[in-house]
Design an enzyme around this catalytic site. Structure first.
Site, PDB file in Angstrom:
ATOM      1  N   HIS A 209       0.814  -1.330   0.009  1.00 45.53           N
ATOM      2  CA  HIS A 209       0.014  -0.054   0.044  1.00 45.53           C
ATOM      3  C   HIS A 209       0.768   1.266  -0.018  1.00 45.53           C
ATOM      4  O   HIS A 209       2.174   1.157   0.300  1.00 45.53           O
ATOM      5  CB  HIS A 209      -0.983   0.057   0.910  1.00 45.53           C
ATOM      6  CG  HIS A 209      -0.181   0.260   2.618  1.00 45.53           C
ATOM      7  ND1 HIS A 209       0.735  -0.766   3.054  1.00 45.53           N
ATOM      8  CD2 HIS A 209       0.082   1.456   3.306  1.00 45.53           C
ATOM      9  CE1 HIS A 209       1.200  -0.338   4.133  1.00 45.53           C
ATOM     10  NE2 HIS A 209       0.669   0.851   4.394  1.00 45.53           N
ATOM     11  N   ASP A 211       0.638   5.214   1.929  1.00 45.40           N
ATOM     12  CA  ASP A 211       0.048   5.970   3.245  1.00 45.40           C
ATOM     13  C   ASP A 211      -0.805   7.056   2.631  1.00 45.40           C
ATOM     14  O   ASP A 211      -0.222   8.035   1.654  1.00 45.40           O
ATOM     15  CB  ASP A 211       0.862   6.472   4.037  1.00 45.40           C
ATOM     16  CG  ASP A 211       1.443   5.102   4.897  1.00 45.40           C
ATOM     17  OD1 ASP A 211       0.866   4.101   4.639  1.00 45.40           O
ATOM     18  OD2 ASP A 211       2.623   5.397   5.652  1.00 45.40           O
ATOM     19  N   HIS A 266       4.594   0.172   0.062  1.00 46.89           N
ATOM     20  CA  HIS A 266       5.510  -0.638   1.000  1.00 46.89           C
ATOM     21  C   HIS A 266       4.547  -1.523   1.485  1.00 46.89           C
ATOM     22  O   HIS A 266       3.353  -1.559   1.389  1.00 46.89           O
ATOM     23  CB  HIS A 266       6.271   0.234   1.992  1.00 46.89           C
ATOM     24  CG  HIS A 266       5.082   1.208   2.810  1.00 46.89           C
ATOM     25  ND1 HIS A 266       4.721   2.321   2.219  1.00 46.89           N
ATOM     26  CD2 HIS A 266       4.480   1.212   4.101  1.00 46.89           C
ATOM     27  CE1 HIS A 266       3.743   2.874   2.878  1.00 46.89           C
ATOM     28  NE2 HIS A 266       3.534   2.129   4.039  1.00 46.89           N
ATOM     29  N   ARG A 276       6.338  -9.323  16.068  1.00 46.90           N
ATOM     30  CA  ARG A 276       6.924  -7.856  15.684  1.00 46.90           C
ATOM     31  C   ARG A 276       5.977  -6.903  16.202  1.00 46.90           C
ATOM     32  O   ARG A 276       4.895  -6.968  15.981  1.00 46.90           O
ATOM     33  CB  ARG A 276       7.372  -7.712  14.353  1.00 46.90           C
ATOM     34  CG  ARG A 276       7.777  -6.345  13.905  1.00 46.90           C
ATOM     35  CD  ARG A 276       8.028  -6.361  12.095  1.00 46.90           C
ATOM     36  NE  ARG A 276       8.650  -5.379  11.830  1.00 46.90           N
ATOM     37  CZ  ARG A 276       7.971  -4.120  11.484  1.00 46.90           C
ATOM     38  NH1 ARG A 276       6.501  -4.099  11.394  1.00 46.90           N
ATOM     39  NH2 ARG A 276       8.549  -3.171  10.959  1.00 46.90           N
TER      40      ARG A 276
END
Length: 335
Positions: A209, A211, A266, A276
């Site tokens: 996607h 941002d 990204h 994570r």
């Protein structure tokens, strides 16, 4: 070739990712000491600003050190974040009743097919909820550490946006001060659980996607990688840096800068053994703010942030994916 017994079939997107060869990269590293701390010379400050603008043009991503967010704030915030995610599911789901709807989410709330599912959970919190709700018993709002992190990073985002605007325009601008108050921004805390799929599956913790904001500031685990970005048509894995915050350009800044600063695709891939954590601050304007290129000829037509958000949501609902800025070019051909 026969499939191993009980091994689930890969979604198409994950299968495609599994065939990629992803190189590791170190993002441009910018020392903000001359800008954040007193004593930097005019030459040092200008060099720092130029490096930031260049990275935004060439990569759309960069890392910053000596950013003014103390290790103590980061450590306390991460401990509180882990504590929040360790709560039972029902307890986490209660956050939607105390904050805005959709604050706690797992997987992909808007998914319409298997290919869109993400292996993650998150608290996506409007800053108004975090800063204005008082005396509320909540696994998120009760943490002064999270609030302190958010307010400190908000100041940093305002500084960085102002610098990038100045470098693009060649003069100082009050645009971001006038339109991007903390009350219009968002904080997102992410957890990516260990994924039992084989490592080669490259299951997405966060789907590919861009941002939809002006810029994003990310604090991620200093050891567990997973963030990947696209540069020059190739995907790179971002090497973790324990001292750095990651900054990336969003769609609105690309449009505002007439394509000079790049909002790049990204994603996050999962780890088969280790969970994570990351926290992102999204620097956004008010819904009524109009986004307009600052030079001619303009690549993009004028649009409001509200219009952009609504179009993204509509596209995801109908097409299963975000179309993004392509909808808002002067010569857009989408119907």
């Amino acid at each position: 070739m026969h499939k191993k017994k009980n091994q689930p079939a890969l979604p198409a997107a994950a299968a495609a990712a599994a065939s990629e060869i992803v190189d590791e990269c170190e993002l441009p590293l910018i020392d903000l000491r001359p800008l954040i701390l007193a004593g930097g010379s005019a030459e040092e400050r200008e060099k720092c600003k130029t490096e930031m603008a260049r990275a935004s043009e060439e990569w759309g991503f960069f890392q910053v050190v000596n950013h003014g967010v103390s290790p103590e704030i980061l450590d306390r915030m991460r401990r509180e974040q882990v504590k929040a995610f360790k709560q039972p599911f029902d307890r986490k789901k209660e956050e939607d009743d105390k904050f805005s709807a959709g604050t706690y989410r797992w997987g992909t709330p808007t998914a319409t097919c298997l290919n869109q599912l993400a292996w993650s959970e998150a608290f996506h919190i409007p800053m108004t909820d975090l800063l204005e709700v008082e005396n509320l018993t909540s696994i998120v709002s009760c943490s002064s550490a999270i609030e302190q992190f958010a307010t400190t990073v908000a100041d940093l985002a305002q500084k960085l946006a102002g610098i990038l605007a100045e470098k693009y325009l060649g003069r100082k601008s009050t645009f971001f001060q006038d339109n991007c108050a903390p009350s219009t921004c968002y904080l997102r805390m992410n957890r990516y659980p260990p994924c039992p799929m084989p490592p080669a599956a490259a299951v997405f913790g966060l789907m590919p996607h861009t941002d939809s904001d002006f810029l994003t500031i990310l604090y991620q685990d200093d050891q567990v990688g997973g963030l990947q970005l696209v540069k020059d048509g190739k995907c790179f894995a971002v090497k973790p840096n324990p001292q750095a915050l990651i900054v990336n350009i969003g769609d609105l800044f690309q449009a505002w800068s007439n394509g000079v600063y790049k909002s790049v695709e990204h994603r996050v891939v999962t780890n088969p053994h280790v969970e994570r954590f990351s926290t992102a601050y999204f620097f956004c304007p008010s819904y009524d703010t109009e986004i307009e290129s600052r030079c001619e000829p303009s690549i993009y037509r004028k649009f409001s942030f509200k219009e952009y958000r609504q179009q993204v949501q509509e596209d995801v609902g109908k097409l299963g994916r975000k179309v993004g800025l392509s909808r808002f070019t002067v010569n857009a051909i989408y119907s």
